[in-house]
Write a protein that holds these residues in place. Structure first.
Motif, PDB file in Angstrom:
ATOM      1  N   ARG A  79      -4.904   7.479  -5.157  1.00  7.03           N
ATOM      2  CA  ARG A  79      -6.278   7.137  -5.513  1.00  7.03           C
ATOM      3  C   ARG A  79      -6.330   6.257  -6.764  1.00  7.03           C
ATOM      4  N   GLY A  80      -5.374   5.340  -6.865  1.00  5.59           N
ATOM      5  CA  GLY A  80      -5.344   4.404  -7.975  1.00  5.59           C
ATOM      6  C   GLY A  80      -4.769   4.950  -9.264  1.00  5.59           C
ATOM      7  N   ILE A  81      -4.307   6.199  -9.261  1.00  4.20           N
ATOM      8  CA  ILE A  81      -3.734   6.823 -10.456  1.00  4.20           C
ATOM      9  C   ILE A  81      -2.247   7.019 -10.226  1.00  4.20           C
ATOM     10  N   GLU A  82      -1.417   6.585 -11.167  1.00  6.43           N
ATOM     11  CA  GLU A  82       0.025   6.736 -10.994  1.00  6.43           C
ATOM     12  C   GLU A  82       0.442   8.168 -11.269  1.00  6.43           C
ATOM     13  N   SER A  83       1.216   8.726 -10.334  1.00 11.72           N
ATOM     14  CA  SER A  83       1.779  10.067 -10.492  1.00 11.72           C
ATOM     15  C   SER A  83       3.250   9.927 -10.814  1.00 11.72           C
ATOM     16  N   ALA A 124      11.314  15.674 -11.871  1.00 15.30           N
ATOM     17  CA  ALA A 124      11.144  14.688 -12.933  1.00 15.30           C
ATOM     18  C   ALA A 124      11.718  13.321 -12.610  1.00 15.30           C
ATOM     19  N   ASN A 125      12.604  13.253 -11.628  1.00 10.49           N
ATOM     20  CA  ASN A 125      13.226  11.948 -11.345  1.00 10.49           C
ATOM     21  C   ASN A 125      12.761  11.362 -10.017  1.00 10.49           C
ATOM     22  N   LEU A 126      11.586  11.787  -9.588  1.00 11.53           N
ATOM     23  CA  LEU A 126      10.989  11.203  -8.391  1.00 11.53           C
ATOM     24  C   LEU A 126      10.318   9.888  -8.769  1.00 11.53           C
ATOM     25  N   ALA A 127      10.524   8.868  -7.966  1.00 10.93           N
ATOM     26  CA  ALA A 127       9.934   7.559  -8.264  1.00 10.93           C
ATOM     27  C   ALA A 127       8.412   7.677  -8.331  1.00 10.93           C
ATOM     28  N   PRO A 128       7.759   7.065  -9.327  1.00 10.86           N
ATOM     29  CA  PRO A 128       6.295   7.123  -9.437  1.00 10.86           C
ATOM     30  C   PRO A 128       5.621   6.492  -8.229  1.00 10.86           C
ATOM     31  N   ARG A 129       4.419   6.952  -7.938  1.00 16.37           N
ATOM     32  CA  ARG A 129       3.597   6.324  -6.905  1.00 16.37           C
ATOM     33  C   ARG A 129       2.133   6.548  -7.246  1.00 16.37           C
ATOM     34  N   GLN A 189       0.835  -1.190   0.000  1.00 16.61           N
ATOM     35  CA  GLN A 189       0.000   0.000   0.000  1.00 16.61           C
ATOM     36  C   GLN A 189       0.874   1.246   0.000  1.00 16.61           C
ATOM     37  N   LEU A 190       0.592   2.137  -0.964  1.00 17.64           N
ATOM     38  CA  LEU A 190       1.365   3.361  -1.081  1.00 17.64           C
ATOM     39  C   LEU A 190       0.635   4.492  -0.365  1.00 17.64           C
ATOM     40  N   PRO A 191       1.371   5.480   0.138  1.00 13.98           N
ATOM     41  CA  PRO A 191       0.725   6.604   0.821  1.00 13.98           C
ATOM     42  C   PRO A 191      -0.195   7.366  -0.125  1.00 13.98           C
ATOM     43  N   GLN A 192      -1.326   7.784   0.377  1.00 14.44           N
ATOM     44  CA  GLN A 192      -2.319   8.470  -0.446  1.00 14.44           C
ATOM     45  C   GLN A 192      -2.280   9.977  -0.191  1.00 14.44           C
ATOM     46  N   SER A 193      -1.115  10.557  -0.201  1.00 19.14           N
ATOM     47  CA  SER A 193      -0.998  11.995   0.006  1.00 19.14           C
ATOM     48  C   SER A 193      -0.935  12.704  -1.324  1.00 19.14           C
ATOM     49  N   ALA A 194      -1.191  14.023  -1.333  1.00 24.76           N
ATOM     50  CA  ALA A 194      -1.145  14.805  -2.565  1.00 24.76           C
ATOM     51  C   ALA A 194       0.280  14.917  -3.052  1.00 24.76           C
ATOM     52  N   ASP A 195       0.461  14.839  -4.361  1.00 29.30           N
ATOM     53  CA  ASP A 195       1.802  14.840  -4.943  1.00 29.30           C
ATOM     54  C   ASP A 195       2.199  16.256  -5.327  1.00 29.30           C
ATOM     55  N   ILE A 236       7.049  17.728 -20.867  1.00 34.06           N
ATOM     56  CA  ILE A 236       8.346  18.223 -20.397  1.00 34.06           C
ATOM     57  C   ILE A 236       9.400  18.136 -21.495  1.00 34.06           C
ATOM     58  N   GLY A 237       8.941  18.182 -22.757  1.00 36.24           N
ATOM     59  CA  GLY A 237       9.871  18.197 -23.871  1.00 36.24           C
ATOM     60  C   GLY A 237      10.280  16.813 -24.313  1.00 36.24           C
ATOM     61  N   LEU A 238      10.846  16.050 -23.402  1.00 40.50           N
ATOM     62  CA  LEU A 238      11.289  14.702 -23.732  1.00 40.50           C
ATOM     63  C   LEU A 238      10.133  13.717 -23.770  1.00 40.50           C
ATOM     64  N   GLU A 239       9.088  13.987 -22.991  1.00 42.62           N
ATOM     65  CA  GLU A 239       7.945  13.103 -22.903  1.00 42.62           C
ATOM     66  C   GLU A 239       6.811  13.812 -22.207  1.00 42.62           C
ATOM     67  N   VAL A 240       5.639  13.183 -22.197  1.00 42.35           N
ATOM     68  CA  VAL A 240       4.474  13.704 -21.478  1.00 42.35           C
ATOM     69  C   VAL A 240       4.295  12.886 -20.213  1.00 42.35           C
ATOM     70  N   ARG A 241       4.183  13.550 -19.083  1.00 41.33           N
ATOM     71  CA  ARG A 241       4.028  12.880 -17.796  1.00 41.33           C
ATOM     72  C   ARG A 241       2.613  13.068 -17.255  1.00 41.33           C
ATOM     73  N   GLN A 242       2.134  12.073 -16.551  1.00 43.09           N
ATOM     74  CA  GLN A 242       0.899  12.188 -15.773  1.00 43.09           C
ATOM     75  C   GLN A 242       1.282  12.490 -14.333  1.00 43.09           C
ATOM     76  N   ILE A 243       0.674  13.533 -13.767  1.00 38.77           N
ATOM     77  CA  ILE A 243       0.993  13.925 -12.389  1.00 38.77           C
ATOM     78  C   ILE A 243      -0.304  14.189 -11.635  1.00 38.77           C
ATOM     79  N   VAL A 244      -0.390  13.632 -10.459  1.00 37.11           N
ATOM     80  CA  VAL A 244      -1.520  13.897  -9.570  1.00 37.11           C
ATOM     81  C   VAL A 244      -1.050  14.918  -8.540  1.00 37.11           C
ATOM     82  N   ALA A 245      -1.740  16.048  -8.483  1.00 41.51           N
ATOM     83  CA  ALA A 245      -1.295  17.162  -7.626  1.00 41.51           C
ATOM     84  C   ALA A 245      -2.427  17.621  -6.716  1.00 41.51           C
TER      85      ALA A 245
END
Length: 694
Positions: free
Chosen positions: A659-663, A651-656, A563-569, A622-631
């Motif tokens: 609410r079921g959506i990868e940031s 940009a180099n923070l490990a994904p998490r 289980q990953l923490p469900q805090s705002a990114d 971000i130029g090199l790619e498109v990222r999905q971020i939950v904020a």
């Protein structure tokens, strides 16, 4: 009168039920599935057969060791194979079990036919027998190992029926000479020819020392040799031996098989025994027998004794079926042994799927959504058309032809390499033509140019997706749907060409297809495998000669995902009192700072996350790619006001997952007031996407 579609009949080996399914079985099956999917897209009348091989002394012994009847064991394990293929979306048309009455009837019909044609006689056998491989080791002496698996053979002495294999040497050699493409690859063909030239002895095709098998017609004290039983499945599945006229018509339509797909360790049975049986029976032979190599785990062949079996469910639970399918096709040169590791799987997933196809889809569709209200724009054929577009369309047409040629030659890795070469060219095209910069200009010519760039990118994405669909069906179907198109599997590959994407096509909801995987994915898969090994006893003896590789262990419950923490990114500077800045954090060195990769990006889309008051889901270029971020900025910013805004992300923070959506990163913001209201970092100057903060 309309012309009947060309028929195509492909088979996997039927998997021996002394072992639960594992990644070796999956390799053979997904290759057949991809081939079958592609032939359906070519409009062929396709039949894809798989199933389970359920008779033999080994099954009888394994069942006894587990305190079960042979039927109970075969029902359980056969059910596991079918359940796994269904879970993976394998599009088999028929699943055969050798314990079915229809198969039993067909095998007995084959035995009778061979007997009537003078190729079967009764005698006695004294010699060595490998129970593991169900193989008569005629050249062995007592105490010597089996030439196939290396286990010690058993001495057997019993009355048997024999097949006159010795009489088939010359017909077989003539067959190989006149049909050079019958056995693929060439190395296997050469091995088979050498084996046959070495001399063939008559083959015992019945047993009397056990009863779990199909009785010999008219002599029930004998059961039919498991390999004659098993090999007949390819013909009995389509109606051989049935008295029913509909079954006979079906047999006449589909037989012979176009492709038997097998693992290299069962080449002798399929390329010597099976053709010999068919030649002796006067029946048509399969058009091609294709043997792939072994799947090695970190350079060692998978086996229970080494403890290096990998089960497909582990990968499905962490990365999904398409990740495994793509790896097996792209990483392994078909026909040769291939190496599997979790590290290599994740690396290939991130580089080719997340950063490759997924990123191209996300950035292309997001820009169409932003700049053209979600409708495929009209590409100008005059003022905005340049040599760059001509190069992409030409590259796409060449890729279609090259992919088809390589796929048909079983060169799957090179076929995918050709598709990803087109993908890389489109990525380069987008970077060089900078549609985001063109969009900032408001004149008519710039608008027309932007439409041409995005149409070109979207049409290339469509072609890439269609070509890759048989290999990665789930994800390509999702991208196709996001493109606003219907069932991708109905695409006619005979008519695939540049320029078929209709202007005005409205995109569907855009969502990431390949969330990036981090090191924790590797650790989770390794942990799942360790837990399965510790919980699971063996299903039977180790070898699985009728399948593609060695035996797997009994299924065990899947490990639960952590289980990953469900805090705002959101990255924020804590300042509870607006008039009193927060104390400085502890000092760090320049080496610590440079580890943080801060990048400038443009928000392409923004929307609220369901049932989360504070969260927004953003896609950021971000130029090199498109990222999905939950904020966690929903209470401070209306999503509509964020589209087109420049932001800074880690940009180099490990994904998490939130609410079921990868940031896939973190938005940088200050935190203001008692309630920590976020304020996004911004710039006065024009800063390009991808610029790094230093």
């Amino acid at each position: 009168m309309s012309q009947q579609p060309e028929k195509f009949y492909i088979t996997t080996p039927i998997y021996y039920v002394n072992a639960r399914p594992h990644i070796g079985h999956t390799y053979t099956t997904v290759v057949c599935d991809a081939i079958a999917r592609r032939h359906r897209m070519l409009g062929h009348d396709t039949l894809f057969l798989t199933g389970t091989d359920e008779h033999g002394q080994k099954i009888e012994r394994s069942a006894a060791a587990l305190g079960k009847t042979p039927q109970q064991l075969t029902d359980e394990v056969s059910g596991e194979f079918r359940a796994l293929w269904d879970r993976m979306g394998i599009t088999y048309d028929q699943f055969i079990r050798t314990t079915s009455p229809e198969h039993k009837r067909g095998v007995q019909a084959m035995f009778t036919l061979l007997q009537e044609r003078g190729y079967i006689y009764k005698g006695s056998y004294t010699g060595q027998y490998c129970v593991s491989d169900e193989l008569y080791a005629d050249d062995n002496t007592p105490g010597t190992p089996c030439p196939v698996c290396g286990r010690i053979t058993e001495t057997v002495q019993e009355e048997n029926y024999f097949f006159k294999l010795s009489a088939m040497a010359e017909p077989l050699l003539k067959l190989y000479e006149e049909n050079p493409g019958l056995i693929y690859p060439e190395t296997r063909r050469n091995e088979v020819i050498s084996f046959v030239k070495g001399g063939l002895k008559d083959l015992s095709i019945s047993r009397t020392t056990f009863s779990w098998g199909i009785p010999v017609p008219g002599d029930p004290a004998h059961v039919i040799y498991v390999w004659l039983d098993a090999l007949c499945n390819y013909a009995t599945a389509v109606g051989f031996g049935s008295p029913d006229s509909a079954d006979q018509k079906r047999y006449q339509h589909y037989w012979p098989a176009d492709v038997h797909m097998i693992g290299k360790e069962i080449v002798r049975f399929h390329c010597v025994y099976w053709p010999a049986f068919l030649l002796a029976a006067g029946l048509p032979l399969p058009k091609q027998i294709v043997a792939h190599g072994w799947l090695l785990f970190e350079e060692s062949k998978m086996s229970k004794s080494r403890g290096n079996i990998v089960r497909s469910e582990t990968i499905l639970e962490v990365l999904g079926a398409d990740a495994l399918r793509y790896f097996l096709f792209r990483e392994i040169v078909f026909g040769q042994d291939g190496s599997f590791s979790f590290d290599a799987l994740v690396q290939r997933f991130n580089s080719d799927l997340a950063n490759g196809l997924g990123n191209l889809a996300s950035r292309t569709l997001s820009m169409i959504q932003r700049y053209f209200d979600g409708e495929v724009p009209y590409p100008s054929a005059t003022i905005s058309y340049t040599p760059a577009e001509a190069a992409i369309s030409r590259h796409a047409e060449e890729t279609i032809a090259e992919f088809n040629r390589l796929f048909d030659a079983f060169q799957f890795s090179r076929a995918l390499e050709a598709v990803w070469s087109l993908l890389a060219a489109v990525d380069k095209y987008i970077v060089e033509n900078q549609p985001w910069a063109v969009a900032e200009k408001e004149d008519h010519d710039s608008r027309s140019r932007l439409a041409t760039i995005l149409y070109t990118s979207a049409e290339a994405l469509r072609i890439i997706t269609v070509l890759a669909h048989p290999i990665i069906p789930d994800s390509t179907a999702k991208i196709f749907t996001q493109l606003g198109l219907t069932d991708i599997s109905k695409t006619d590959l005979n008519d695939l060409r540049w320029g078929q994407l209709n202007v005005g096509t409205r995109l569907a909801r855009i969502e990431p297809v390949f969330p990036r995987a981090d090191k924790s994915a590797i650790e989770r898969m390794q942990q799942m495998e360790e837990e399965r090994k510790s919980l699971a006893p063996a299903a039977g003896s180790e070898a699985s000669p009728h399948a593609a590789t060695a035996v797997a262990e009994v299924a065990a419950p899947a490990a639960a995902a952590p289980q990953l923490p469900q805090s705002a990114d959101v990255g924020a500077v804590s300042a509870p009192d607006p008039d009193a800045p927060a104390p400085l954090a502890e000092q760090i060195t320049i080496d610590d700072f440079v580890k943080i990769d801060l990048r400038v990006g443009t928000v392409l889309t923004a929307e609220k996350v369901e049932k989360a008051d504070k969260l927004l889901r953003l896609t950021v270029d971000i130029g090199l790619e498109v990222r999905q971020i939950v904020a966690g900025i929903a209470k401070a910013y209306d999503p509509a006001t964020l589209v087109g805004r420049k932001v800074v992300i880690v940009a180099n923070l490990a994904p998490r997952k939130l609410r079921g959506i990868e940031s896939q990163g973190m938005i940088v913001a200050a935190s203001l007031g008692d309630h920590g209201t976020p304020a996004l970092a911004a710039f006065l100057e024009s800063v390009p996407n991808g610029a790094r903060l230093k």
